[in-house]
Design a protein around this motif. Structure first.
Motif, PDB file in Angstrom:
ATOM      1  N   UNK A 258      -8.300  38.085 -86.568  1.00  0.00           N
ATOM      2  CA  UNK A 258      -8.270  39.126 -85.546  1.00  0.00           C
ATOM      3  C   UNK A 258      -8.169  38.561 -84.134  1.00  0.00           C
ATOM      4  N   UNK A 259      -8.424  37.248 -83.968  1.00  0.00           N
ATOM      5  CA  UNK A 259      -8.296  36.617 -82.652  1.00  0.00           C
ATOM      6  C   UNK A 259      -6.877  36.144 -82.376  1.00  0.00           C
ATOM      7  N   UNK A 260      -6.037  36.112 -83.418  1.00  0.00           N
ATOM      8  CA  UNK A 260      -4.700  35.537 -83.293  1.00  0.00           C
ATOM      9  C   UNK A 260      -3.802  36.262 -82.287  1.00  0.00           C
ATOM     10  N   UNK A 261      -3.765  37.613 -82.247  1.00  0.00           N
ATOM     11  CA  UNK A 261      -2.853  38.271 -81.303  1.00  0.00           C
ATOM     12  C   UNK A 261      -3.057  37.835 -79.855  1.00  0.00           C
ATOM     13  N   UNK A 262      -4.315  37.749 -79.412  1.00  0.00           N
ATOM     14  CA  UNK A 262      -4.577  37.344 -78.027  1.00  0.00           C
ATOM     15  C   UNK A 262      -4.140  35.906 -77.788  1.00  0.00           C
ATOM     16  N   UNK A 266      -1.214  34.573 -75.227  1.00  0.00           N
ATOM     17  CA  UNK A 266      -1.443  33.535 -74.231  1.00  0.00           C
ATOM     18  C   UNK A 266      -0.436  32.399 -74.382  1.00  0.00           C
ATOM     19  N   UNK A 267      -0.128  32.035 -75.637  1.00  0.00           N
ATOM     20  CA  UNK A 267       0.839  30.976 -75.889  1.00  0.00           C
ATOM     21  C   UNK A 267       2.234  31.365 -75.395  1.00  0.00           C
ATOM     22  N   UNK A 268       2.606  32.627 -75.607  1.00  0.00           N
ATOM     23  CA  UNK A 268       3.915  33.097 -75.142  1.00  0.00           C
ATOM     24  C   UNK A 268       3.990  33.045 -73.621  1.00  0.00           C
ATOM     25  N   UNK A 270       2.266  31.075 -71.623  1.00  0.00           N
ATOM     26  CA  UNK A 270       2.349  29.668 -71.226  1.00  0.00           C
ATOM     27  C   UNK A 270       3.752  29.117 -71.481  1.00  0.00           C
ATOM     28  N   UNK A 271       4.349  29.534 -72.594  1.00  0.00           N
ATOM     29  CA  UNK A 271       5.685  29.047 -72.921  1.00  0.00           C
ATOM     30  C   UNK A 271       6.719  29.528 -71.897  1.00  0.00           C
ATOM     31  N   UNK A 272       6.579  30.779 -71.425  1.00  0.00           N
ATOM     32  CA  UNK A 272       7.489  31.287 -70.404  1.00  0.00           C
ATOM     33  C   UNK A 272       7.381  30.470 -69.113  1.00  0.00           C
ATOM     34  N   UNK A 273       6.147  30.153 -68.746  1.00  0.00           N
ATOM     35  CA  UNK A 273       5.943  29.351 -67.537  1.00  0.00           C
ATOM     36  C   UNK A 273       6.551  27.958 -67.704  1.00  0.00           C
ATOM     37  N   UNK A 274       6.320  27.362 -68.879  1.00  0.00           N
ATOM     38  CA  UNK A 274       6.878  26.032 -69.135  1.00  0.00           C
ATOM     39  C   UNK A 274       8.402  26.069 -69.171  1.00  0.00           C
ATOM     40  N   UNK A 275       8.957  27.142 -69.749  1.00  0.00           N
ATOM     41  CA  UNK A 275      10.414  27.256 -69.820  1.00  0.00           C
ATOM     42  C   UNK A 275      11.019  27.344 -68.419  1.00  0.00           C
ATOM     43  N   UNK A 276      10.352  28.110 -67.534  1.00  0.00           N
ATOM     44  CA  UNK A 276      10.831  28.178 -66.151  1.00  0.00           C
ATOM     45  C   UNK A 276      10.777  26.812 -65.483  1.00  0.00           C
TER      46      UNK A 276
END
Length: 414
Positions: A258-262, A266-268, A270-276
């Motif tokens: 049940x903790x996985x969605x959050x 958060x990972x997505x 962070x990934x967007x920031x890293x991709x930029x």
């Protein structure tokens, strides 16, 4: 009067029967179709797929409703003789699944009508889920869940399901949920104090046999609301798959399910920031790489004076994505009198970017179209920049060479 007595009309739990072969025919594909004097095999119709099973030693792979002519049983295996009595056996799990889905559809459709006065216009039983198209003008997640909740409450009340054979006159006096699709005598399915509708499919004897209904999704389609749902054992199988997937995702974070969605959200982020950041760094690296490459290059096409000399940079990369290829092209053409002909082998595909400085000549769009013909692909753009791709990786060098030749010696390319 149909040539085939339809036993499934009276007993949807009937899985074995004996019948006499009254006719044999050959289908267009060469398969043999058997006509019986009576059958428990349900033919495709009303949104419900056909039954499968065995007829004697042969496998029944399809059942076709020929209306008054009877039911055709398409078989694979030994062909029975006309006049012989054969034993039929229905695949029980497939029949149960179809009963659960079709009865579930009646319950869910009735729930949508009771709550929102939105009748069902069509029903499809697919391999993994079912679909109903309902006349619900303003659907929301909350409304769909309300209908599903009412449907499941009806299931768990284990209401009796009764079959009635009525005349057209009797049917006209009944509060049917939908109008009959045909004239004459009707087979009406009644869910005790909940639904009354004409239908020729196979249904459970009580709502409890459906088990549960779950809506997977909904969307607007052709002016209606399309609800994807499933019932019975399909829900259990779908839950197992979904739970296994959720558990595997959670395990990758060393967290609870049940903790996985959050954590995924958060990972997505962070990934967007890293991709930029990667894009920004790639642009910087491309400018440095372009400067180094141009310092070591010589003019390819001589102009009327040194200031009009043009440099053609033709280069092939491995595993460079389209964005990086474009960044490099832009870095090159930020310099005067440069034409960039860039290609990349990306797995089993080819990527191309052709670009030129504002003071260089040449139609990159025309060059790209010709290059894409060589690499079995397509592309295009504007005269100053074009992009494309294709499948023929082995022709990449040839495509760049041809583009370069068209610039340095335009007369030879005509």
């Amino acid at each position: 009067m149909s040539a085939t007595e339809r036993l499934y009309y009276h007993d949807s739990r009937l899985l074995e029967f004996d019948a006499r072969v009254i006719d044999l025919s050959e289908r267009d594909d060469g398969a043999i179709a058997v006509m019986l004097d009576r059958t428990a095999f349900y033919p495709t119709g009303g949104g419900q797929p056909h039954d499968t099973g065995t007829l004697g030693e042969a496998r029944v792979v399809d059942c076709i409703d020929m209306d008054d002519a009877g039911v055709l049983h398409v078989i694979q295996g030994p062909t029975p003789e006309v006049g012989k009595v054969v034993h039929g056996r229905i695949d029980s799990l497939r029949r149960l699944d179809h009963m659960q889905q079709h009865t579930g559809q009646h319950i869910l459709s009735a729930a949508v009508v009771k709550l929102f006065d939105a009748p069902t216009r069509s029903f499809r039983m697919l391999e993994h889920e079912c679909e109903i198209d309902v006349a619900l003008d303003d659907p929301t997640d909350e409304k769909i869940e309300q209908a599903v909740t009412l449907a499941n409450q009806t299931i768990w009340q284990n209401r009796l399901i009764t079959i009635h054979d009525v005349t057209a006159e009797q049917a006209s006096a009944l509060p049917l949920r939908k109008e009959p699709a045909r004239a004459g005598e009707l087979r009406v399915i009644e869910i005790d104090d909940f639904d009354l509708t004409p239908c020729g499919g196979t249904h459970a004897h009580s709502t409890g046999e459906v088990g549960i209904i779950a809506a997977r999704s909904w969307e607007r389609a052709k002016g209606l609301t399309r609800i994807q749902f499933m019932a019975g054992a399909r829900v259990l199988n779908d839950y197992r798959k979904a739970n296994r997937t959720a558990a595997e995702v959670a395990a990758s974070f060393s967290a609870g399910r049940d903790d996985a969605p959050a954590l995924v959200a958060r990972l997505i982020d962070e990934n967007k920031k890293l991709a930029r950041r990667v894009r920004e760094l790639d642009e910087i690296a491309c400018r440095v790489e372009a400067d180094q490459l141009l310092r070591g290059s010589s003019p390819t096409v001589r102009g009327s004076d040194e200031s009009s000399d043009t440099r053609i940079i033709s280069k092939v990369f491995n595993d460079r994505d389209a964005d990086s290829l474009k960044h490099f092209a832009l870095a090159l053409i930020s310099h005067p009198n440069v034409i960039a002909l860039l290609g990349s082998r990306d797995g089993d595909a080819v990527r191309l970017v052709f670009a030129r400085s504002s003071d260089a000549s040449g139609d990159m769009n025309a060059l790209m179209r010709k290059a894409c013909e060589l690499i079995d692909g397509r592309g295009g753009g504007k005269p100053d920049m074009a992009q494309g791709g294709g499948k023929k990786v082995s022709a990449l060098d040839e495509a760049l060479a041809a583009a370069s030749q068209s610039i340095t010696n335009p007369d030879s390319s005509e």
